[in-house]
Design a protein around this motif. Structure first.
Motif, PDB file in Angstrom:
ATOM      1  N   PRO A 354       0.846  -1.198   0.000  1.00 58.28           N
ATOM      2  CA  PRO A 354       0.000   0.000   0.000  1.00 58.28           C
ATOM      3  C   PRO A 354       0.874   1.238   0.000  1.00 58.28           C
ATOM      4  CG  PRO A 354       0.037  -1.018   2.164  1.00 58.28           C
ATOM      5  CD  PRO A 354       0.739  -1.969   1.241  1.00 58.28           C
ATOM      6  N   GLY A 355       0.307   2.364  -0.408  1.00 63.05           N
ATOM      7  CA  GLY A 355       1.092   3.562  -0.640  1.00 63.05           C
ATOM      8  C   GLY A 355       1.915   4.033   0.533  1.00 63.05           C
ATOM      9  N   SER A 356       1.429   3.809   1.763  1.00 64.86           N
ATOM     10  CA  SER A 356       2.122   4.352   2.925  1.00 64.86           C
ATOM     11  C   SER A 356       3.115   3.385   3.552  1.00 64.86           C
ATOM     12  CB  SER A 356       1.099   4.765   3.978  1.00 64.86           C
ATOM     13  OG  SER A 356       0.270   3.666   4.320  1.00 64.86           O
ATOM     14  N   LEU A 357       3.283   2.205   2.971  1.00 60.29           N
ATOM     15  CA  LEU A 357       4.181   1.198   3.541  1.00 60.29           C
ATOM     16  C   LEU A 357       5.420   1.073   2.679  1.00 60.29           C
ATOM     17  CD1 LEU A 357       4.175  -0.882   5.923  1.00 60.29           C
ATOM     18  CD2 LEU A 357       3.442  -2.584   4.247  1.00 60.29           C
ATOM     19  N   THR A 358       6.583   1.078   3.330  1.00 70.45           N
ATOM     20  CA  THR A 358       7.844   0.906   2.620  1.00 70.45           C
ATOM     21  C   THR A 358       8.425  -0.470   2.911  1.00 70.45           C
ATOM     22  OG1 THR A 358       9.248   1.727   4.404  1.00 70.45           O
ATOM     23  CG2 THR A 358       8.276   3.369   2.911  1.00 70.45           C
ATOM     24  N   ILE A 359       9.414  -0.844   2.138  1.00 74.64           N
ATOM     25  CA  ILE A 359      10.072  -2.130   2.376  1.00 74.64           C
ATOM     26  C   ILE A 359      10.706  -2.153   3.756  1.00 74.64           C
ATOM     27  CG2 ILE A 359      12.017  -3.578   1.656  1.00 74.64           C
ATOM     28  CD1 ILE A 359      11.364  -2.844  -1.219  1.00 74.64           C
ATOM     29  N   ALA A 360      11.306  -1.065   4.175  1.00 76.24           N
ATOM     30  CA  ALA A 360      11.919  -1.021   5.504  1.00 76.24           C
ATOM     31  C   ALA A 360      10.873  -1.212   6.598  1.00 76.24           C
ATOM     32  CB  ALA A 360      12.662   0.295   5.698  1.00 76.24           C
ATOM     33  N   ASP A 361       9.680  -0.648   6.403  1.00 72.24           N
ATOM     34  CA  ASP A 361       8.607  -0.811   7.383  1.00 72.24           C
ATOM     35  C   ASP A 361       8.165  -2.263   7.490  1.00 72.24           C
ATOM     36  OD1 ASP A 361       8.522   1.925   7.830  1.00 72.24           O
ATOM     37  OD2 ASP A 361       7.003   2.243   6.277  1.00 72.24           O
ATOM     38  N   PHE A 362       8.353  -3.000   6.420  1.00 65.81           N
ATOM     39  CA  PHE A 362       7.830  -4.358   6.327  1.00 65.81           C
ATOM     40  C   PHE A 362       8.629  -5.343   7.167  1.00 65.81           C
ATOM     41  CE2 PHE A 362       6.859  -8.324   3.973  1.00 65.81           C
ATOM     42  CZ  PHE A 362       5.493  -8.213   3.915  1.00 65.81           C
ATOM     43  N   PHE A 363       9.765  -4.919   7.677  1.00 63.21           N
ATOM     44  CA  PHE A 363      10.669  -5.810   8.399  1.00 63.21           C
ATOM     45  C   PHE A 363      10.793  -5.308   9.825  1.00 63.21           C
ATOM     46  CE2 PHE A 363      14.998  -7.446   9.366  1.00 63.21           C
ATOM     47  CZ  PHE A 363      14.779  -8.762   9.056  1.00 63.21           C
ATOM     48  N   THR A 364      10.342  -6.074  10.814  1.00 64.93           N
ATOM     49  CA  THR A 364      10.303  -5.580  12.190  1.00 64.93           C
ATOM     50  C   THR A 364      11.034  -6.515  13.136  1.00 64.93           C
ATOM     51  OG1 THR A 364       8.256  -6.747  12.743  1.00 64.93           O
ATOM     52  CG2 THR A 364       8.043  -4.561  11.753  1.00 64.93           C
ATOM     53  N   GLY A 365      11.372  -5.979  14.302  1.00 67.76           N
ATOM     54  CA  GLY A 365      11.964  -6.793  15.351  1.00 67.76           C
ATOM     55  C   GLY A 365      13.442  -7.041  15.180  1.00 67.76           C
ATOM     56  N   ALA A 366      14.152  -6.218  14.420  1.00 66.22           N
ATOM     57  CA  ALA A 366      15.581  -6.433  14.216  1.00 66.22           C
ATOM     58  C   ALA A 366      16.309  -5.098  14.238  1.00 66.22           C
ATOM     59  CB  ALA A 366      15.820  -7.154  12.895  1.00 66.22           C
ATOM     60  N   THR A 367      17.633  -5.151  14.306  1.00 65.90           N
ATOM     61  CA  THR A 367      18.439  -3.936  14.311  1.00 65.90           C
ATOM     62  C   THR A 367      18.499  -3.339  12.910  1.00 65.90           C
ATOM     63  OG1 THR A 367      20.467  -5.141  13.801  1.00 65.90           O
ATOM     64  CG2 THR A 367      19.861  -4.949  16.123  1.00 65.90           C
ATOM     65  N   ALA A 368      18.946  -2.091  12.841  1.00 63.11           N
ATOM     66  CA  ALA A 368      19.080  -1.430  11.540  1.00 63.11           C
ATOM     67  C   ALA A 368      20.018  -2.201  10.630  1.00 63.11           C
ATOM     68  CB  ALA A 368      19.579  -0.001  11.740  1.00 63.11           C
ATOM     69  N   GLU A 369      21.056  -2.793  11.217  1.00 63.68           N
ATOM     70  CA  GLU A 369      22.007  -3.571  10.423  1.00 63.68           C
ATOM     71  C   GLU A 369      21.338  -4.756   9.748  1.00 63.68           C
ATOM     72  OE1 GLU A 369      26.054  -6.268  11.048  1.00 63.68           O
ATOM     73  OE2 GLU A 369      25.108  -5.248  12.750  1.00 63.68           O
ATOM     74  N   THR A 370      20.479  -5.451  10.495  1.00 56.40           N
ATOM     75  CA  THR A 370      19.864  -6.647   9.923  1.00 56.40           C
ATOM     76  C   THR A 370      18.688  -6.316   9.009  1.00 56.40           C
ATOM     77  OG1 THR A 370      18.566  -6.910  11.955  1.00 56.40           O
ATOM     78  CG2 THR A 370      20.604  -8.168  11.773  1.00 56.40           C
ATOM     79  N   VAL A 371      18.094  -5.129   9.167  1.00 58.37           N
ATOM     80  CA  VAL A 371      17.048  -4.712   8.227  1.00 58.37           C
ATOM     81  C   VAL A 371      17.590  -4.712   6.807  1.00 58.37           C
ATOM     82  CG1 VAL A 371      15.653  -2.757   7.466  1.00 58.37           C
ATOM     83  CG2 VAL A 371      15.649  -3.415   9.868  1.00 58.37           C
ATOM     84  N   ILE A 372      18.845  -4.347   6.668  1.00 62.24           N
ATOM     85  CA  ILE A 372      19.476  -4.292   5.349  1.00 62.24           C
ATOM     86  C   ILE A 372      19.481  -5.670   4.698  1.00 62.24           C
ATOM     87  CG2 ILE A 372      21.650  -3.813   4.136  1.00 62.24           C
ATOM     88  CD1 ILE A 372      22.235  -1.745   6.335  1.00 62.24           C
ATOM     89  N   LYS A 373      19.577  -6.726   5.506  1.00 65.57           N
ATOM     90  CA  LYS A 373      19.591  -8.081   4.961  1.00 65.57           C
ATOM     91  C   LYS A 373      18.284  -8.405   4.243  1.00 65.57           C
ATOM     92  CE  LYS A 373      22.727  -9.915   8.499  1.00 65.57           C
ATOM     93  NZ  LYS A 373      23.788 -10.545   7.694  1.00 65.57           N
TER      94      LYS A 373
END
Length: 407
Positions: A354-373
């Protein structure tokens, strides 16, 4: 193992012979075509269920160690009503085999006695995907490795009391063979067997890689669609629709491959994937889930809940219509550690967001480093027509879900 005889006594109205004794059955009595045949208890001899009859599961029907139950293409099996200990289900015990090989033209259908479907039909007219919890489900128990507490190596499957002579699963035979299921549709199950405890559409407990599980549909199950408790069986061409809890649920260090699957979330689902790690001290090879399409419900159901130190490769996943709170969740420090160690891997995800959701938003419960994975292995698409990953939907043209336009 105790021998129970089929409960064919006192049912002359169904065309059976009525003489029974504690010595067990002489074997199924031949009947005229087109009858409803009741089965219950432990099958102690090989049987073949034929497509011209409807088979009623009256309580638990157990395929005993050393026994093979063969079900012909097009056969309809209906589960009787009854909750908790009286819940109906087909159970394949360790050492037993179920050979249920339907075809696309003549699938084998497990459903409820409330369903008015008749031989030769692919669907009845009085139930839909909202009718769930009307009977139990199908449970297959093998001797392949599992990871449970105290590294016991074996366990009793949920829903079957430890006092019963059947229900154990797990062992040291990764190539164990529990039979073959092809083109099987399991509908309207998941009846309550205890507080917060229902039966899955298809339960695979310690099932080995010698078993064939492919072209399976689960519709309107009150609990999970399919759940693997350890084991090594590869499973392909799977569809689950309108499940009340999770679509594909993995526990106790399953080590096979799940491929070409569709999860269609209903109004009140759990996760599309609920993936748990080992319960014992081992933490082995990551299992694989690939070529999967998730039709999310546009609400807040998780796409994937990765828990308890699971190790898994998630490849070629297409997610359509997730809600604002939908996500891949790395649940707990042990799972975050596995992600950091590259024992949870993502590859080739495509998301119709949906328009207001980004790929980064889609991944939760992890550090910024692991979001990149995750973000580095996922891309947003503008329409479903742009998708280049996910399931081959043509493989599901035979299903009830396809007939009803669920995807």
């Amino acid at each position: 193992m105790k021998n129970f005889f089929l409960s064919l006594c006192a049912v002359a109205v169904l065309g059976f012979a009525t003489g029974c004794s504690d010595d067990g059955p002489e074997g199924p009595v031949p009947v005229e075509p087109g009858e409803e045949l009741s089965r219950s208890g432990i099958l102690t001899e090989n049987e073949t269920w034929t497509s011209n009859n409807v088979y009623i599961l009256d309580g638990k029907v157990v395929v005993n160690d050393g026994v093979t139950l063969t079900i012909e293409p097009g056969t309809i099996i209906k589960g009787a009503k009854g909750q908790e200990a009286s819940a109906s289900a087909l159970v394949v015990d360790q050492g037993g085999k179920l050979v249920a090989n339907g075809t696309a033209e003549s699938p084998i259908i497990f459903t409820s006695v409330d369903d008015n479907i008749q031989p030769g039909q692919k669907a009845g007219t009085n139930l839909d995907e909202t009718a769930n919890g009307l009977w139990g489900g199908v449970i297959i128990l093998g001797k392949a490795p599992i990871s449970v507490g105290n590294d016991a190596g074996v366990a009793q499957i949920e829903g079957i009391p430890a006092t019963e002579s059947y229900g154990q699963y797990g062992g040291d035979q990764p190539n164990d063979n529990s039979g073959s299921l092809k083109f099987v549709s399991i509908r309207h199950g998941g009846i309550t067997i205890g507080q917060d405890n229902e039966i899955n559409g298809l339960t695979l407990g310690g099932v080995g890689s010698g078993t064939v599980i492919q072209d399976i549909e689960i519709v309107a199950n009150q609990d999970d669609g399919i759940e693997w408790f350890g084991g090594t069986v590869n499973s392909s061409n799977l569809l689950t629709w309108a499940h009340g809890d999770d679509g594909l649920d993995v526990d106790q260090q399953y080590t096979g491959t799940i491929s070409n699957a569709v999860v269609i979330q209903g109004d009140e689902p759990g996760s599309a994937f609920e993936l748990d790690g080992p319960e014992g001290t081992t933490n082995g090879t990551p299992f694989i889930m690939k070529d999967i399409t998730v039709f999310a419900n546009g609400k807040d159901a998780l796409v994937a809940d990765l828990r308890d130190g699971v190790v898994v490769n998630l490849e070629n996943i297409l997610v359509l219509n997730p809600g604002l709170a939908s996500a891949v969740k790395i649940n707990g420090e042990d799972s975050q550690a596995e992600l950091s160690a590259d024992r949870i891997k993502f590859a080739n995800w495509e998301l119709l967001l949906p328009g207001s959701l980004t790929i980064a938003d889609f991944f939760t419960g992890a550090t910024a480093e692991t979001v990149i994975k995750f973000s580095g292995n996922a891309s947003a698409i503008e329409s479903a027509g742009e998708a280049s990953v996910g399931a081959n939907l043509a493989n599901f043209s035979w299903t009830y879900a396809a007939e009803k336009g669920a995807f």
